[in-house]
Enzyme design. Structure first.
Site, PDB file in Angstrom:
ATOM      1  N   THR A  12       0.832  -1.201   0.000  1.00 52.07           N
ATOM      2  CA  THR A  12       0.000   0.000   0.000  1.00 52.07           C
ATOM      3  C   THR A  12       0.866   1.250   0.000  1.00 52.07           C
ATOM      4  O   THR A  12       1.963   1.246   0.560  1.00 52.07           O
ATOM      5  CB  THR A  12      -0.952   0.036   1.226  1.00 52.07           C
ATOM      6  OG1 THR A  12      -1.737   1.233   1.189  1.00 52.07           O
ATOM      7  CG2 THR A  12      -0.215  -0.013   2.553  1.00 52.07           C
ATOM      8  N   GLU A  43      -4.893  -0.200 -10.752  1.00 49.76           N
ATOM      9  CA  GLU A  43      -6.287  -0.160 -10.297  1.00 49.76           C
ATOM     10  C   GLU A  43      -7.196  -0.049 -11.506  1.00 49.76           C
ATOM     11  O   GLU A  43      -7.245   0.980 -12.160  1.00 49.76           O
ATOM     12  CB  GLU A  43      -6.515   1.033  -9.360  1.00 49.76           C
ATOM     13  CG  GLU A  43      -5.891   0.816  -8.008  1.00 49.76           C
ATOM     14  CD  GLU A  43      -6.571   1.587  -6.875  1.00 49.76           C
ATOM     15  OE1 GLU A  43      -7.770   1.932  -7.000  1.00 49.76           O
ATOM     16  OE2 GLU A  43      -5.888   1.829  -5.887  1.00 49.76           O
ATOM     17  N   ASP A  72      -8.522  -2.931  -0.879  1.00 46.13           N
ATOM     18  CA  ASP A  72      -9.202  -1.877  -1.614  1.00 46.13           C
ATOM     19  C   ASP A  72     -10.430  -1.474  -0.815  1.00 46.13           C
ATOM     20  O   ASP A  72     -11.186  -2.330  -0.347  1.00 46.13           O
ATOM     21  CB  ASP A  72      -9.592  -2.339  -3.020  1.00 46.13           C
ATOM     22  CG  ASP A  72      -9.695  -1.126  -3.928  1.00 46.13           C
ATOM     23  OD1 ASP A  72      -8.642  -0.546  -4.261  1.00 46.13           O
ATOM     24  OD2 ASP A  72     -10.821  -0.711  -4.251  1.00 46.13           O
ATOM     25  N   PHE A 150      -8.499   9.775   8.041  1.00 44.42           N
ATOM     26  CA  PHE A 150      -8.099  10.264   6.721  1.00 44.42           C
ATOM     27  C   PHE A 150      -9.297  10.159   5.770  1.00 44.42           C
ATOM     28  O   PHE A 150     -10.375   9.685   6.159  1.00 44.42           O
ATOM     29  CB  PHE A 150      -6.907   9.451   6.185  1.00 44.42           C
ATOM     30  CG  PHE A 150      -7.225   8.008   5.919  1.00 44.42           C
ATOM     31  CD1 PHE A 150      -7.279   7.090   6.953  1.00 44.42           C
ATOM     32  CD2 PHE A 150      -7.481   7.559   4.623  1.00 44.42           C
ATOM     33  CE1 PHE A 150      -7.582   5.763   6.714  1.00 44.42           C
ATOM     34  CE2 PHE A 150      -7.778   6.216   4.371  1.00 44.42           C
ATOM     35  CZ  PHE A 150      -7.827   5.328   5.425  1.00 44.42           C
ATOM     36  N   GLY A 151      -9.091  10.577   4.548  1.00 43.41           N
ATOM     37  CA  GLY A 151     -10.101  10.419   3.502  1.00 43.41           C
ATOM     38  C   GLY A 151     -11.474  10.944   3.899  1.00 43.41           C
ATOM     39  O   GLY A 151     -11.621  12.094   4.318  1.00 43.41           O
ATOM     40  N   ASP A 153     -13.321  10.063   6.390  1.00 43.21           N
ATOM     41  CA  ASP A 153     -13.647   9.930   7.818  1.00 43.21           C
ATOM     42  C   ASP A 153     -14.387  11.140   8.403  1.00 43.21           C
ATOM     43  O   ASP A 153     -15.303  10.955   9.206  1.00 43.21           O
ATOM     44  CB  ASP A 153     -12.371   9.663   8.644  1.00 43.21           C
ATOM     45  CG  ASP A 153     -11.888   8.235   8.506  1.00 43.21           C
ATOM     46  OD1 ASP A 153     -12.659   7.377   8.030  1.00 43.21           O
ATOM     47  OD2 ASP A 153     -10.723   7.965   8.872  1.00 43.21           O
ATOM     48  N   LYS A 174     -11.857   3.797  16.167  1.00 43.97           N
ATOM     49  CA  LYS A 174     -12.284   3.486  14.791  1.00 43.97           C
ATOM     50  C   LYS A 174     -12.044   1.999  14.501  1.00 43.97           C
ATOM     51  O   LYS A 174     -12.878   1.331  13.901  1.00 43.97           O
ATOM     52  CB  LYS A 174     -11.522   4.368  13.782  1.00 43.97           C
ATOM     53  CG  LYS A 174     -11.881   4.088  12.333  1.00 43.97           C
ATOM     54  CD  LYS A 174     -11.106   4.918  11.319  1.00 43.97           C
ATOM     55  CE  LYS A 174     -11.341   4.425   9.907  1.00 43.97           C
ATOM     56  NZ  LYS A 174     -10.480   5.056   8.894  1.00 43.97           N
ATOM     57  N   HIS A 179     -14.880  -0.940   8.760  1.00 45.29           N
ATOM     58  CA  HIS A 179     -14.882  -1.882   7.640  1.00 45.29           C
ATOM     59  C   HIS A 179     -13.544  -2.623   7.564  1.00 45.29           C
ATOM     60  O   HIS A 179     -13.473  -3.820   7.400  1.00 45.29           O
ATOM     61  CB  HIS A 179     -15.139  -1.105   6.340  1.00 45.29           C
ATOM     62  CG  HIS A 179     -14.251   0.108   6.171  1.00 45.29           C
ATOM     63  ND1 HIS A 179     -14.118   1.076   7.139  1.00 45.29           N
ATOM     64  CD2 HIS A 179     -13.432   0.503   5.160  1.00 45.29           C
ATOM     65  CE1 HIS A 179     -13.265   1.995   6.727  1.00 45.29           C
ATOM     66  NE2 HIS A 179     -12.836   1.675   5.528  1.00 45.29           N
ATOM     67  N   ARG A 180     -12.452  -1.843   7.725  1.00 41.87           N
ATOM     68  CA  ARG A 180     -11.098  -2.421   7.621  1.00 41.87           C
ATOM     69  C   ARG A 180     -10.873  -3.448   8.728  1.00 41.87           C
ATOM     70  O   ARG A 180     -10.326  -4.523   8.500  1.00 41.87           O
ATOM     71  CB  ARG A 180     -10.077  -1.270   7.735  1.00 41.87           C
ATOM     72  CG  ARG A 180      -8.616  -1.669   7.621  1.00 41.87           C
ATOM     73  CD  ARG A 180      -7.757  -0.498   7.196  1.00 41.87           C
ATOM     74  NE  ARG A 180      -8.141  -0.014   5.893  1.00 41.87           N
ATOM     75  CZ  ARG A 180      -8.742   1.170   5.678  1.00 41.87           C
ATOM     76  NH1 ARG A 180      -8.960   2.015   6.673  1.00 41.87           N
ATOM     77  NH2 ARG A 180      -9.107   1.514   4.462  1.00 41.87           N
TER      78      ARG A 180
HETATM   79  P1  ITT Z   1      -3.576   1.932  -1.704  1.00 44.48           P
HETATM   80  O1  ITT Z   1      -2.176   2.345  -2.003  1.00 44.48           O
HETATM   81  O2  ITT Z   1      -3.652   0.917  -0.600  1.00 44.48           O
HETATM   82  O3  ITT Z   1      -4.369   1.511  -2.931  1.00 44.48           O
HETATM   83  P2  ITT Z   1      -5.459   4.192  -1.617  1.00 44.48           P
HETATM   84  O4  ITT Z   1      -5.349   5.458  -0.841  1.00 44.48           O
HETATM   85  O5  ITT Z   1      -5.473   4.263  -3.105  1.00 44.48           O
HETATM   86  O6  ITT Z   1      -4.293   3.250  -1.084  1.00 44.48           O
HETATM   87  P3  ITT Z   1      -8.063   2.798  -1.665  1.00 44.48           P
HETATM   88  O7  ITT Z   1      -8.031   2.737  -3.148  1.00 44.48           O
HETATM   89  O8  ITT Z   1      -8.320   1.541  -0.907  1.00 44.48           O
HETATM   90  O9  ITT Z   1      -6.722   3.434  -1.059  1.00 44.48           O
HETATM   91  O10 ITT Z   1      -9.161   3.821  -1.143  1.00 44.48           O
HETATM   92  C1  ITT Z   1      -9.770   4.766  -1.968  1.00 44.48           C
HETATM   93  C2  ITT Z   1     -10.012   6.028  -1.204  1.00 44.48           C
HETATM   94  O11 ITT Z   1     -11.067   5.800  -0.265  1.00 44.48           O
HETATM   95  C3  ITT Z   1      -8.822   6.511  -0.373  1.00 44.48           C
HETATM   96  O12 ITT Z   1      -7.983   7.332  -1.098  1.00 44.48           O
HETATM   97  C4  ITT Z   1      -9.500   7.253   0.770  1.00 44.48           C
HETATM   98  O13 ITT Z   1      -9.714   8.583   0.392  1.00 44.48           O
HETATM   99  C5  ITT Z   1     -10.836   6.539   0.917  1.00 44.48           C
HETATM  100  N1  ITT Z   1     -10.789   5.629   2.072  1.00 44.48           N
HETATM  101  C6  ITT Z   1     -10.402   4.329   2.102  1.00 44.48           C
HETATM  102  N2  ITT Z   1     -10.486   3.848   3.354  1.00 44.48           N
HETATM  103  C7  ITT Z   1     -10.924   4.855   4.123  1.00 44.48           C
HETATM  104  C8  ITT Z   1     -11.183   4.983   5.507  1.00 44.48           C
HETATM  105  O14 ITT Z   1     -10.995   3.999   6.356  1.00 44.48           O
HETATM  106  N3  ITT Z   1     -11.611   6.168   5.949  1.00 44.48           N
HETATM  107  C9  ITT Z   1     -11.792   7.203   5.108  1.00 44.48           C
HETATM  108  N4  ITT Z   1     -11.569   7.174   3.803  1.00 44.48           N
HETATM  109  C10 ITT Z   1     -11.133   5.999   3.309  1.00 44.48           C
END
Ligand code: ITT
Length: 198
Positions: A12, A43, A72, A150-151, A153, A174, A179-180
């Site tokens: 990752t 991807e 993913d 992050f993301g 959240d 969390k 989900h994770r």
């Molecule tokens: P990899 O290198 O592992 O692929 P990624 O950041 O591209 O990392 P994903 O494709 O799995 O990760 O996730 C897509 C997006 O979804 C990611 O960039 C986050 O913005 C969001 N995301 C994934 N898991 C999240 C979480 O637990 N909480 C908040 N946002 C999440």
């Protein structure tokens, strides 16, 4: 006998994801060592994250030896966005972000959303690919709230908590419901059933 440690690589580029995963791994009694490895993955644009995960796993298979996994994940606003951004989560986060998602929603009274995660593992001792899935349901916050995580959240309120967003929780909070962690606990159960043999 199960007394030898063995390496498992989490492929990752997302440090936040790795930190959450290693925090869950740490507290479990398993005889595998977890390492992060950054490799260029592919991807594909598919309509479900399991297909994306399997393709992503196979795209690095030639570049690594031993057991390894990828994950993913996606954020799905079921009401009122029919599951968007879902498989487009990464791109949407980079482009319109949380503010952009909130701007797409007019009525916050009955929103429904969920996070999904699929872990795809190549498990060398069995020469097999195995997947583990997790999902957490909730709704969308009307405002961006919280400093953790992050993301997406800061705009996701899980059903299991009164009104906190994921970003208002500590990582370990969390990790109790995410989900994770649901996917990862299935993975850990699998590792416990398949310990490193002496
Ligand atoms: P990899 O290198 O592992 O692929 P990624 O950041 O591209 O990392 P994903 O494709 O799995 O990760 O996730 C897509 C997006 O979804 C990611 O960039 C986050 O913005 C969001 N995301 C994934 N898991 C999240 C979480 O637990 N909480 C908040 N946002 C999440």
């Amino acid at each position: 006998m199960v007394n030898k440690s063995h390496n498992i690589y989490f492929i990752t580029g997302n440090k936040n994801k790795f930190d959450e995963v290693s925090n869950i791994f740490l507290n479990k009694d398993i005889n595998y060592e977890l390492y992060q490895k950054e490799l260029q993955t592919v991807e594909i644009q598919a309509n479900n994250i399991k297909d994306v995960a399997l393709f992503k796993l196979n795209s690095v298979k030639e570049k690594i030896e031993g057991s390894f996994f990828i994950e993913d994940a996606g954020f799905f606003v079921d009401i009122p966005l029919n599951g968007f951004p879902g498989v487009y989560s990464s791109y949407v986060m980079k482009t319109i972000g949380n503010e952009g998602i909130l701007n797409l929603i007019n009525d916050f009274k009955n929103t429904k959303a969920h996070f999904s995660a699929v872990i795809a593992l190549y498990f060398q001792p069995l020469d097999e690919i195995i997947t583990f899935e997790g999902e957490v349901k909730g709704k969308v916050s009307e405002t961006i709230r919280g400093e953790h995580g992050f993301g997406f959240d800061p705009i996701f309120i899980p059903d299991k908590l009164s009104n906190n967003t994921f970003a208002e929780l500590s990582m370990s909070e969390k990790n109790k419901i995410s989900h994770r962690s649901i996917a990862l606990n299935k993975f850990i159960k699998f590792l416990k059933k398949n310990p490193v043999k002496k």
